[in-house]
Structures are given as structure tokens and as C-alpha cells.
Design an enzyme around this catalytic site. Structure first.
Site, PDB file in Angstrom:
ATOM      1  N   GLU A 109      -0.032  -6.923   5.951  1.00  0.00           N
ATOM      2  CA  GLU A 109      -0.656  -8.152   4.860  1.00  0.00           C
ATOM      3  C   GLU A 109       0.588  -7.301   4.020  1.00  0.00           C
ATOM      4  OE1 GLU A 109      -1.786 -10.406   5.738  1.00  0.00           O
ATOM      5  OE2 GLU A 109      -2.940  -9.689   7.235  1.00  0.00           O
TER       6      GLU A 109
ATOM      7  N   ASN B 270      -1.892 -13.057   0.375  1.00  0.00           N
ATOM      8  CA  ASN B 270      -1.494 -14.196  -0.465  1.00  0.00           C
ATOM      9  C   ASN B 270      -0.527 -12.950  -1.418  1.00  0.00           C
ATOM     10  OD1 ASN B 270      -2.924 -16.498   0.280  1.00  0.00           O
ATOM     11  ND2 ASN B 270      -4.396 -14.663   0.035  1.00  0.00           N
TER      12      ASN B 270
END
Length: 1339
Positions: free
Chosen positions: A755, A722
Site C-alpha cells: 500500500e 487511499n
């Protein structure tokens, strides 16, 4: 995003009157069977109990002695009576029932001078009545009495028959409570025992007229009135004593069905009133109750004891009531009331059990051999179906024959089976019939496409959420600003599992309200259809508003609930999100497709004890005490950049954090539970280093002012990218040096680097649709190794990339049921299915191959062009190839060869078709010939060579006596020939394993490569040595190379010091050991592995010294030594476990997994319980992970069953860790079949917990099923999953079935060759001979 029986309790119940009320005494110790030892547990429990003292305490002042009898004699006499009663019941002296069962019972001995004349048969009948009244589940006691008195059981049967009638549910007498019990003593008045229970009122109507009025039962409530006795003064006989004897005897005979006794009893005026009242009330209530419950027509069959019809009816009734069909005593457990009388059944009746499960039913009125309550006339009056036993039997026989015929038709209607060869063709599924979508109400749904219509595009979301972490309710509102790109009269968007309470549509300036005339839901695609009363105009902006609500659930997707245990032991809740790939629609209505980017602004309402996090920093906080109560706050966050819905994230928790700042002034924070937050220091350091490195590598800065890394206790994937708010599993973010070894440290580094790479590939530039998912995940996987190598150069990530990415991808992509990197997605379930090794590892491997072909500077320049050109937008695969092609054309130093390759053509051959090529290389007469063909371990049936795909293959070769590398390129051609030195003793292609393919050679070159490996030549890198061994084992698995070739190459391990060759060899040899577990070849193969390990085992030892790679190698070698039962290794591991358990000595972090597992495998139940308790009490995530893996190593089947059950329950083991439990248990050879049985029995529970379309189901299937190796197991798997809707897991099942077929083929084709070579090797080893020379190598 990065992925990573209880026994039935028995209940023996007695009814006790205590303090004026009835109490249940329950014993859960064991299932009591019908035998003379029925009451043995109670004898043990109440040992030392004095019956005389109990009589005194319960009777008080009413305890009387007989006329002329001393108090001591009375005490002695009543003690004998009590013990005699228990002797009759239990066949041994006991003090369990008297007083303990009825402590407040008042016994009134009247005229007991001749009590010794009581016959034993009469005493037995009375005791049966006593026990029957005490508990209705006492049929077993009557069997004991019958066996004890075989010749004197007439009156016992009479009393039992009387009890059977009285125990029916429609009887006026309660089977659970009582007030008065009359024992008919021949020639004397009755002994009346009155209990101070609440059942007095309901049993008083049962009393026959005796010589004296029945004593009213005492009650705690003095205002309670007792029912009036049915006996009146006028009804009493003139001679009480004779009337009492006659009345009681006649009543007993009446209940036994003797008509003469009934006629004589009617003449007795003294008992007529009471008897008529009792019989009339009983019959009326029985008929009323039975008619109320019975809804179906009853079929009356007149029983004949010993007849076949009775047995048929018994089996049918057992089937209806769920009793054991094969139990000959099952019919005796089911009484006339439907009560299941066996001790230990839980509910006291089947009606209780049915009501507990939500079903209501009426038990059959009669048991086998018992008199019917209703006669045929009554059924005829109600038009019920009545038939004779023969007719009923005929019906049953016809039904049975019909079922048998259907079964035979179904069995022989299957397609004919082909002869079993161990190789089965692919499983084909018929395409679904195209149907128009409909709503849940059956109304046609106008939009029929997985993709949303392009007429409306979202621009901005304003979201308000109010989650309540006490009630778990969520109330929300969203305003979506949309732009109309095509004139339309409807809008389609997404929503899932929420209640929409309000919807509005108006122009962006609020000047015009547009009426929404209809709202339709299509749950299969989570689509919402809104029709409006007027067309939306092209180019016009509108605002679409929704108000909604739902409940937080522990669902691992959407906006869901999680929890952790605080340091003080309290349970703390948090609400977090996981939206990829398509779960944002479960948090708020939205246009949930990756290319539909928009900006997002969030307002989160929370309690002041919590903290809210969003993709962007918090802008302001307002108090809402006046509106919503004390302590309520609202956080407003800055608006995000344009991004996809699956990247939105928000969290409400009571976490703490630590922070650091990058060189680019980006605030990096790690959030975790307060007692774990310090374990985030290492991840914060890695994040700061990697973020600065990526900024320089990509040539673009990170787009947001902050980056939060949050540890989530319940998280399905490994991590999620995210934008600005990355979420991780605890074990993927938190690292404690004292408990986590080098493997955990490397894993955290890789996950963080993965990530953070997504912040550019996936967030800044997003794939246009899910078929190009690999653009996100392939790039992130490649960059995780590059970024981790920058942050920790000592990791040597080059050989790690080959092990974890390239070789892993090659193993899966060689299956027939693989798929291309870029695959069309036409169904929602397909989205989940492509989050697999192909998208991640193979995507990274082909990018690495391109980077090595073009050179890293050209590759970096192409990435920079791609990112800048599509920043904050979406892209396709072709856009990347175009940017890289431009960079290659602009390069000052062109790539080696005949100029830059055609990047589009080259990479399309790798991304748009599945599998990869097998490169055959032959050197002969100074000419090197290279050919390519598809490599598939199990070729498709009927495949033609002319239809074989071709690839653009860059090949680099190293030859003996040639300086440098020989570059060869296959540009979509089947073969090519180039010049090479004539005197080359050996040659090797695919240097450093940069190409995504396998290479095979003639037999003489395989032998030359073995000599090169044994000599430790510097010509081969550690990646080359590992690749040679891996190719040989894989070619053997594909039936293209003799089993002796990889075995000969494996002998080089005795001189090998590199991590990659050891890891590859263990992966393949462990697979062989599993396949041969039950075969004679297993022992010599295990001995061979021990001899390979011995040199390195002695050199590495059990210390904690050495570099990162050395520590990884030590952990691998020691674990392998223990698994192959190397005696000194097993002994040392068990000693370390014993020191840890008994003396508290810590185990080195790198060896904890090994030591814990060895202690459990070789230990007893106490060792397993110790590890289990340490798991429950562990606070470090990595320590809990190691302990949980070790628990699956047990060889005790009962422990394994218990472990699987509690793991699936999800209370003591988190649901996300169940896959870890399956993995560790499946690796345990002793537990594999039990695990397979458990999964089959609990498949519906597993689906309910994880859902059929999640990658967790994929992992469960792969870990469990793919290890099987027999035809029987293959058929079991296919039969079990036949017809089951696995959704996205269907491909995983097909791949697992193919793996089983490969295992079967290998056992049949190569086991003999492996056994022969191992025997020859053992003979040479014993003789001290050298290994075979090259001429002995078969092809």
C-alpha cells in the site's frame, strides 16, 4: 488495493384458560405424529399432577358431590373420570390434559347418579368433542379413537362431523376459544363445563336448549356483558328431561346429515328458536365471509370416496397449498377451513402462513369426502364455473399432456451432444443486442457511452457530510467547480443509490444562474444527465451543487457501515469508505473516472465521542451545539493535492491510535479499536522503515504531511491505498507476537509495503483508464517484495517472489480463458474482473524480468523519469516504456548483449497478448537450439500454428563446464541457435526463474537434472531447484511430459532444505492426491509422500527454534505430514490440541493453524464446539482467523451444514470471512460435495450478500468448482450456472470449468503411468535398490 440446516420447529399447542384469559401451551420438543403417543411429551412434562386437586382448585365452591355421596367417593369418582378420559385419548394413564389445559374450568355435576351407564362409544364421542374444542389441530386424536373403538365409532364420527362444520373459518364458533361444552349423557341432563375465558360471548349462540339455562361465563371485566341465551322461557318444552335428550340427539343427527332427524326437530317447538338462530347466523356469516375472500371462480367437484377423481383433486389441492404431493395423509391435514392440522406446522392455518409471507388467499371450502357448503344452484346464480368430476378430470389430463409435450419439445430441441472425451470446447456467449439506454421510467437516456463526455472537467470538490451513527442516515452537500473544455448544453456525471434533493448550476463568481431543465438517471451505468437551458461556454468555470441523502449500509463499498465488539462486550459502529474502482459515486455525486483528477476539501459533522479522519490533516473544529444539539462538532480538513475520486477516503469512529515519525518528518499513525491498538506497533515500525526506503528508491518524497493506517473490521479487500489514509483488514495490519506466527508477520509486512508503494504508483501517477490497472497493481506487487526485503532482510523475499508472484501467474495464465495484462475495458463489470492474478502477479513478474534484463540501476532511473514527468497526473503504459528506454540509452554501462533492447516492442509482446511461451532447449553437437511456442494447458479447438503469437524472450542459461551464464535473446522469432560447449553433461535455462515462461528439455537432460538435484549441487539455486520441479509438474498437467518425470524429481525432497522446492512440491502433489482421492492409486501416492517427508520431519521436529525461513519450512512440513496421515505427526498434533483444551497449555504460534485443524478433524462434536466458542470469544484477529479456518476441517456432515449456515448468515461470522469458510471447507475432501450442495441451494442468498460483480464471488467459484474431477461434476456445474448472470465472475467460471476439464484429462491419461511408477518405486524401496538411472526416463 490488495485482495486477499436448521430443522423445522414443531409447535404442539393447547388452549388454557388462566387468570380469565386464554393461554397457549407450546411444546417445541418434536414433531408429534398421529399415533397413540400423541400426548406422551405432555405426560412427561406434567408427571406428578393430581387431577382431583386440579378439579378442586379450578372448581372451588362449585365442586359438588352427588346426593348421598361422600366427599372421598366424589374425589375418587372424578379422578376416575379424568383418568378414563386420558386413557381414551392417549391409550395410557396421563394427567396432562385435565386441569392443565383448563385450570379455571368449573364443572357442575348435576344428576350424576347414573353416570356409570354411559356407553363407551358415547364417552369416546364426548372426548373427541372435548379435545376438538381444546385444539383444532386434533384430527390425529380422532384417528387414535377410531382405531381404539373400531366397532363403536358411529357417534364419534357424528361429533367429528359436527366439529368439522363448526371449525370452518366462516363459522360463528371460534376454534381457539370456548366457554361452554355440553356432553350428552344418555337418559340424563348434560354435564355443563363453563370456562372463564373470553370466548363465552361468541359460543353462547351455539347452545341447544337444555333442561336449565346455560351458566354465563365469568370474565375479568365485570362490565362486560354476556350474549343473551337463544333459549327463552316460552320455548322450553314442558318435559325438560325428554326434550333435552331428544333435542341433543336430533341436533347431533342433523349435523350428521340425516334429513328425517331434521324434519322431526322442526316439529319440536322447544328448540326451534335457538336452532334457527344458530343455523341462520352460521349460514349468513359463512356466505358473507366466503364471498368476501373468494375472488376466483370455484370449480365444484362432487367427491366420491375411493374414486380416482378424489385423488386427483387431493394432489391438485396439495400443490396449491404447498403440501407434500407424495404424502398420502396430506389431504387429511387440510380440513374444511384450510387449517393444516398436523402437529408442528407453526402457523395454525394456511391462511396464517400465507398472511405471514405477504400473500392473501381463501382456502377451499371442503375437504375430501365432506359435504359441500354450497350447492350447484348457488354457483349458477353467481355464474361460477361448475363441472362434473369427469369433465374436471378430462381438463386435468389435457393440461398434463400439454405440459408433457412442451417438456419433450424442450428436451429434444437442444443441440446434439458430441461424444464425451473429457475435453469440452470453450463456452460461448452470444453478444448482447445493442439497445439505446433508457431511464427507469422508460425515457430515452441521451448519453450512450461508459465513459463520460470530455466537454466538462472537474477542478475542485467542496464536500459536507453529516453521518448519524445512531440512525445511519447521511445528509450531504457537494459543490463541484468545473471547467468547460467544449461548448455543451448538458453535463453527465455519476451517482448511485442516493436521493438528490437539490441541484444548482451557476458561474464560479455566482453572477449567473444556469437553469437545469432536466435530470435523468441511468442506473445501469450510475450516470446522471443534466440538461441546461443555455450552452455552457468554452473556457468558462461553473459551480455545480447537489444536496443529497442516503442510508449507511453494511455493503463493503462506498461510504458504508461497519462495527466491532469493544472490550466490555458492547457493539460499536463506525462509518468508513472503499471507493476503488467505482464506488465514490455511492458517497457523493462526482465525475468518477481515474483520469478526472481534482482537489477535495471536506467538512465532516460528527458527535464529540467520535473522531473523523480524511486524506489530509484536520485544520479546525467548530462546535455546532447551538444548531444541531449538544455534543455535535464539525471538522474542517485541509485541501488535498490533485487526485482521483477512488483515492478519497473518510472515516468516522471512536478509534485510538499510536504514532511514529519518519526521517522525512512524516507522521505515521496506526488507528484501531482501543483494545487492539497496541497490536499495530509492528505495522507502524514497518511503515516508517519502508516509507523512508521508497523516498530514496524513487527519488521523490512522499507528498503529504501524514499517513494514517486504519484497521477496518469489515473490509472486502486486503487493503486500500487511499492517499494519506490507507485502510486494511484487521488481519492485514494488526500483529500480536504471542498469537501470530512467522507467516502472519510476513503477511503484514508485505501488505503495508504494497500500500505504501501505491503512494507513488497509483496515487502520484495514476493510470489513465482501467485497462492499464496493472501500472498500479503490478508495480505495487513488485515493490512489496523489494520493500519487505529491505524492512526484513531475514525473510529472503527473492524466493518468496518466485513462489507468490511468478509461479502463481504462470499457473493462471496457462488457461485458455486468461487475458492480457493490458486489456480493453468497455463494460463496468470488466473493471472488477481485471483485479486478478494477471494484473497483480504477472504484471509484477514481467516488470521483474525487465529489471533483470536492463539492470536495477537503469530500471530505477527509468522509474524516476516516469514519476517526475507525470507527477499528479495520469499516464499510459507506453509512457512508462518511453521513460525506461531513455534511461537505458543514457546508461553508462549498457545492458548485457548487443545493446539495450527495444523496450516498447519487448514489453508490448508481454502486456498486449495473453499466455506466455514454452521454451524448448536442445543441446546437440556444440549447438544450443532454442524454440518458442505458446504454452496453453488446454489448446483451443481449431487453433493454427501459423497464428501462434511470439514474444521477445530474454533467456539466460547455465551449462556444465562453462563459466558464467549464456545469454540468448529471442526478438520475436520462433527459434535461435547459438554455440555451446560440446561436453556439457547438463544444461539449465531461465536461471533464478527471472523469465515469465517455462522450459522443457529432452529426456536425457531431465534425468541429468534429477541427478544434479539429488547431489545437492551448488550450481542450482533454491529458485532453480523449485523451478525445475514446477516446470515438470506443469508440463505433465499440460499433457506434454510423462507423470514419472515429476515423481522422479520429487525424490530430491528427502535431501532438500530450501523452502521454495518444498512449497512447489506440496502444491502439485496435494493436487494429485485430491484427484486420486477415490482411486486405488491414492494409497501408494500417500505412502510415497510420507517417505519423502520423513527425513525433514525428524530433523525439524516440533520446536519453535530457527530462522524465519526455517520456521516457515517447519510449519509447511508438519502440516503436510498430518494431511498425509503420518502416524506420529497426527498423534503429536492431537496431543497438543488436547493439552490446549484440557490443560490450557498454549500452542506455538506457527503451529496453531495445524493443531486446531487436526483437533477438529479427528475430534468429536465437543471438540468442534470448543473451538467454536474460542472463536466467538477471541479478541486477536489472527487468532480468530486460525480458529475459523480450523472449523472447516470437520468430517461431520451435520456440523458442516450448521457451520456453513451460520457463516452465510453473517451474524456470528463476518460477511468478509465467508470466502475463508468456503476455502477451508473446499480443502476438506469429506466436505466438498456438501459445500457444493449448500452453495447451489443458497446461491441467491450469496449473490444478495456479495453481489454478482465482486471478486468475492470469483473466489467462491474458484475455490469450490475448480477442484472437481469427473464428467458428471462438470455437467452439474455447467447446468447450474447456465443462464445465471455472473457479471465479472463469468471469466472465473470459465477458468474453473477449464480446470475441471484438465482434471478429467489427467485422470484418464496419466493416472496409469503414475501408478506404474509408484509400484516400481515401492518394489525398489523394499529391495533397497537405488533409483532408476537416466536411461529409464521416458520423455
Amino acid at each position: 488495493m490488495l485482495f486477499s440446516d436448521r430443522s423445522q420447529q414443531s409447535h404442539l399447542s393447547l388452549v388454557s384458560a388462566s387468570d380469565g384469559g386464554l393461554t397457549r401451551i407450546t411444546d417445541d420438543s418434536q414433531l408429534i405424529k398421529a399415533s397413540s403417543d400423541d400426548f406422551a411429551p405432555f405426560q412427561r412434562r406434567f408427571r406428578g399432577y393430581d387431577p382431583v386437586l386440579s378439579y378442586r382448585e379450578s372448581g372451588g365452591a362449585n365442586f359438588k358431590s352427588a346426593p348421598g355421596e361422600s366427599e372421598e367417593a366424589c374425589d375418587r369418582r372424578h379422578a376416575n373420570i379424568a383418568n378414563y378420559q386420558l386413557k381414551t385419548v392417549t391409550s395410557r394413564p396421563s394427567k396432562a390434559l385435565v386441569g392443565k389445559c383448563f385450570p379455571n374450568t368449573v364443572c357442575k355435576p348435576e344428576n350424576l347418579s347414573n353416570d356409570r351407564k354411559l356407553s363407551q362409544s358415547k364417552r369416546t364421542a364426548n372426548i373427541v368433542s372435548f379435545v376438538d374444542e381444546m385444539d383444532p389441530t386434533s384430527r390425529s386424536v380422532r384417528r387414535v379413537l377410531s382405531s381404539a373403538e373400531p366397532n363403536k365409532n358411529t357417534q364419534s364420527r357424528q361429533v367429528s362431523q359436527s366439529y368439522s362444520e363448526a371449525s370452518r373459518p366462516n363459522s360463528t364458533i371460534s376454534s381457539r376459544s370456548f366457554s361452554t361444552m355440553s356432553y350428552s349423557w344418555s337418559g340424563h341432563s348434560s354435564l355443563t363445563c363453563t370456562s372463564s375465558g373470553t370466548g363465552a360471548a361468541e359460543t353462547s349462540g351455539r347452545q341447544c336448549c337444555t333442561g336449565s339455562e346455560p351458566r354465563p361465563a365469568a370474565s375479568r371485566d365485570s362490565a362486560q356483558t354476556q350474549r343473551k341465551s337463544p333459549c327463552t322461557a316460552s320455548d322450553r318444552p314442558s318435559s325438560p328431561q325428554s326434550s333435552v335428550d331428544s333435542c341433543s340427539e336430533d341436533l347431533s343427527n342433523l349435523r350428521s346429515g340425516r334429513k328425517s332427524a331434521a324434519s322431526r326437530l322442526k316439529k319440536d317447538k322447544g328448540c326451534l328458536a335457538g336452532l334457527n338462530s344458530y343455523l341462520s347466523n352460521r349460514k349468513k356469516k359463512a356466505q358473507k365471509e366466503h364471498r368476501r375472500k373468494e375472488r376466483k371462480k370455484l370449480i365444484k367437484m362432487k367427491p366420491h370416496r375411493g374414486d380416482i377423481f378424489v385423488k386427483i383433486r387431493s394432489y391438485v389441492r396439495n400443490l396449491v397449498w404447498g403440501l407434500p404431493l407424495g404424502d398420502p395423509t396430506a389431504a387429511s391435514h387440510l380440513g374444511t377451513s384450510g387449517t393444516y392440522r398436523a402437529f408442528g406446522t407453526g402457523p395454525q392455518s394456511m391462511a396464517d402462513a400465507m398472511s405471514a409471507s405477504g400473500r392473501t388467499t381463501t382456502p377451499p371450502p371442503n375437504g375430501p369426502g365432506e359435504r359441500a357448503l354450497y350447492n350447484k344452484a348457488e354457483y349458477a346464480g353467481r355464474k361460477a364455473v361448475v363441472c362434473s368430476p369427469r369433465r374436471a378430470a378430462a381438463v386435468l389430463v389435457l393440461v398434463f399432456l400439454a405440459v408433457l409435450a412442451i417438456a419433450l419439445v424442450a428436451a429434444f430441441a437442444r443441440p446434439a451432444c458430441l461424444p464425451s472425451t473429457g475435453v469440452v470446447g470453450p463456452t460461448t456467449v452470444a453478444p448482447p443486442v445493442a439497445t439505446r439506454p433508457t431511464t427507469a421510467d422508460g425515457e430515452p437516456f441521451p448519453w450512450d457511452s461508459l465513459r463520460l463526455p470530455p466537454a466538462v472537467l472537474p477542478r475542485r470538490y467542496e464536500l459536507l457530510l453529516q453521518p448519524n451513527l445512531t440512525t445511519f442516515a447521511v445528509v450531504g452537500r457537494v459543490k463541484i467547480q468545473i471547467t468547460v473544455t467544449q461548448e455543451t448544453s448538458f453535463i453527465v456525471l455519476h451517482s448511485r443509490n442516493m436521493t438528490i434533493t437539490k441541484r444548482e448550476l451557476h458561474t464560479s463568481d455566482d453572477s449567473v444562474n444556469v437553469s437545469i431543465t432536466r435530470l435523468l438517471l441511468y442506473p445501469e451505468r450510475d450516470q446522471v444527465y443534466l440538461s441546461v437551458n443555455e450552452s455552457l461556454q468554452l473556457g468558462q468555470n461553473y459551480t455545480l451543487s447537489f444536496e443529497f441523502n442516503y442510508t449507511l449500509r453494511e455493503a463493503l463499498e462506498g461510504f458504508y457501515l461497519s462495527h466491532y465488539t469493544a472490550a466490555n462486550g458492547s457493539k460499536r459502529y463506525l462509518a468508513t469508505t472503499q471507493f476503488e474502482p467505482n464506488a465514490a459515486r455511492a458517497a457523493f455525486p462526482c465525475f468518477d473516472e481515474p483520469q478526472l483528477k481534482a482537489t477535495f476539501q471536506l467538512a465532516m459533522v460528527r458527535h464529540e465521542s467520535h473522531t473523523a479522519l480524511f486524506n489530509t490533516p484536520r485544520r479546525s473544529t467548530a462546535d455546532l451545539d447551538f444548531y444541531l444539539g449538544a455534543g455535535i462538532k464539525q471538522d474542517d480538513f485541509f485541501e488535498t493535492v490533485r487526485m482521483s475520486t477512488y483515492l478519497v477516503a473518510f472515516i468516522v469512529s471512536d478509534y485510538a491510535h499510536i504514532s511514529d515519525t519518519t526521517d522525512g518528518n512524516v507522521l505515521v499513525s496506526v488507528w484501531a479499536p482501543p483494545h487492539l491498538v497496541q497490536q499495530g506497533q509492528f505495522a507502524a515500525q514497518v511503515a516508517v522503515s519502508v516509507l523512508d526506503f521508497y523516498t530514496d528508491y524513487f527519488g521523490l518524497p512522499y507528498q503529504l504531511p501524514k499517513l494514517d493506517l486504519v484497521a477496518i473490521p469489515d473490509f472486502a479487500a486486503g487493503a486500500m491505498e487511499n492517499w494519506g489514509l490507507c485502510t486494511f483488514r484487521l488481519t492485514s495490519l494488526l500483529y500480536e507476537p504471542s498469537s501470530g506466527g512467522s507467516a502472519i508477520q510476513q503477511w503484514v509486512t508485505r501488505v503495508v509495503a504494497h500500500e505504501l508503494a501505491h503512494q507513488w504508483f497509483g496515487n502520484l501517477v495514476t493510470m489513465e483508464w482501467w485497462n492499464d490497472l496493472w501500472l498500479n497493481e503490478g508495480f505495487a506487487t513488485l515493490m512489496e517484495f523489494i520493500g519487505a526485503g529491505h524492512a526484513r532482510p531475514e525473510y529472503h523475499m527473492g524466493q518468496q517472489f518466485m513462489l507468490e508472484a511468478t509461479l502463481t501467474a504462470l499457473a493462471l495464465d496457462s488457461l485458455r480463458d486468461s487475458h492480457p495484462i493490458s486489456v480493453e475495458v468497455t463494460d463496468p463489470d470488466q473493471i472488477e474482473s481485471i483485479f486478478d492474478t494477471i494484473s497483480y502477479s504477472k504484471g509484477a513478474a514481467v516488470l521483474y524480468m525487465l529489471m533483470k534484463e536492463l539492470g536495477q540501476p537503469v530500471f530505477k532511473a527509468g522509474l524516476n523519469k516516469y514519476l517526475r514527468r507525470h507527477s499528479l497526473g495520469s499516464a499510459r503504459t507506453a509512457d512508462l516504456w518511453a521513460a525506461v528506454q531513455e534511461a537505458a540509452a543514457e546508461a553508462e554501462t549498457p545492458p548485457a548483449g548487443d545493446g539495450p533492447p527495444d523496450v516498447q516492442a519487448m514489453m508490448d509482446s508481454w502486456t498486449r497478448q495473453k499466455s506466455y511461451p514454452l521454451i524448448s532447449v536442445v543441446l546437440s553437437a556444440g549447438r544450443l537450439t532454442v524454440r518458442q511456442a505458446p504454452f496453453t494447458q488446454l489448446p483451443a479447438v481449431g487453433a493454427r500454428q501459423s497464428d501462434a503469437p511470439l514474444w521477445h524472450v530474454p533467456l539466460s542459461c547455465r551449462l556444465h563446464r562453462r563459466a558464467g551464464l549464456l545469454a540468448v535473446r529471442l526478438n520475436g522469432t520462433a527459434s535461435v541457435t547459438v554455440s555451446a560447449p560440446r561436453q556439457s553433461a547438463w544444461y539449465y535455462c531461465n536461471v533464478n526463474k527471472t523469465g515469465v515462461y517455462r522450459v522443457t528439455y529432452p529426456a536425457d537432460n531431465w534425468a541429468a537434472l534429477q541427478q544434479l538435484l539429488l547431489a545437492g549441487s551448488s550450481h542450482l539455486s533454491v529458485q532453480d531447484r523449485a523451478a525445475i520441479i514446477d516446470d515438470a509438474f506443469s508440463l505433465n498437467r499440460a499433457d506434454l511430459l510423462n507423470a514419472s518425470v515429476p515423481l522422479r524429481l520429487s525424490t530430491s525432497l528427502s535431501r532438500e532444505a530450501g523452502l521454495a522446492p518444498w512449497a512447489v512440491s506440496r502444491r502439485h502433489l496435494d493436487w494429485w492426491l485430491q484427484l486420486l482421492y477415490d482411486q486405488p492409486t491414492h494409497a501408494p501416492l500417500q505412502h510415497f509422500v510420507r517417505r519423502l517427508i520423513a527425513p525433514q520431519y525428524g530433523q525439524l521436529g516440533w520446536s519453535e527454534q530457527g530462522s524465519h525461513v526455517v520456521r516457515r519450512l517447519r510449519a509447511l512440513v508438519l502440516a503436510w505430514a498430518v494431511s498425509v496421515r503420518l502416524p506420529e505427526a497426527v498423534a503429536r498434533a492431537r496431543t497438543l490440541f488436547s493439552d490446549w483444551r484440557n490443560a490450557g497449555l498454549p500452542v506455538p504460534p506457527d503451529l496453531r493453524q495445524l493443531v486446531y485443524s487436526t483437533g477438529v478433524e479427528y475430534g468429536d462434536t465437543g471438540d468442534w464446539q470448543f473451538v467454536w466458542q474460542r472463536y466467538l470469544n477471541a479478541t486477536t484477529p489472527t487468532e480468530k482467523n486460525s480458529l475459523l479456518r480450523a472449523l472447516g476441517a470437520s468430517t461431520d456432515p451435520l456440523i458442516l451444514e450448521h457451520f456453513l449456515r451460520i457463516s452465510l448468515a453473517g451474524e456470528l461470522v463476518r460477511s468478509q470471512d465467508f470466502v475463508l469458510v468456503v476455502e477451508s471447507t473446499a480443502a476438506n475432501q469429506a466436505a466438498r460435495l456438501r459445500l457444493w450442495r449448500f452453495v447451489r441451494l443458497n446461491w441467491h442468498k450469496i449473490l444478495d450478500k456479495f453481489g454478482g460483480g465482486t471478486f468475492m464471488i470469483d473466489n467462491i467459484i474458484q475455490e469450490l468448482v475448480s477442484r472437481f474431477s469427473t464428467q458428471l461434476e462438470l455437467e452439474e456445474v455447467r447446468a447450474f450456472f447456465d443462464g445465471k448472470d455472473l457479471r465479472s465472475a463469468s471469466r472465473s467460471l470459465r477458468q474453473a470449468l477449464e480446470s475441471i476439464q484438465l482434471n478429467i484429462r489427467w485422470r484418464g491419461s496419466h493416472q496409469a503411468a503414475a501408478a506404474a511408477w509408484l509400484e516400481d518405486w515401492s518394489r525398489r524401496e523394499a529391495a533397497g535398490a537405488a533409483p532408476p538411472t537416466a536411461r529409464h526416463w521416458p520423455n
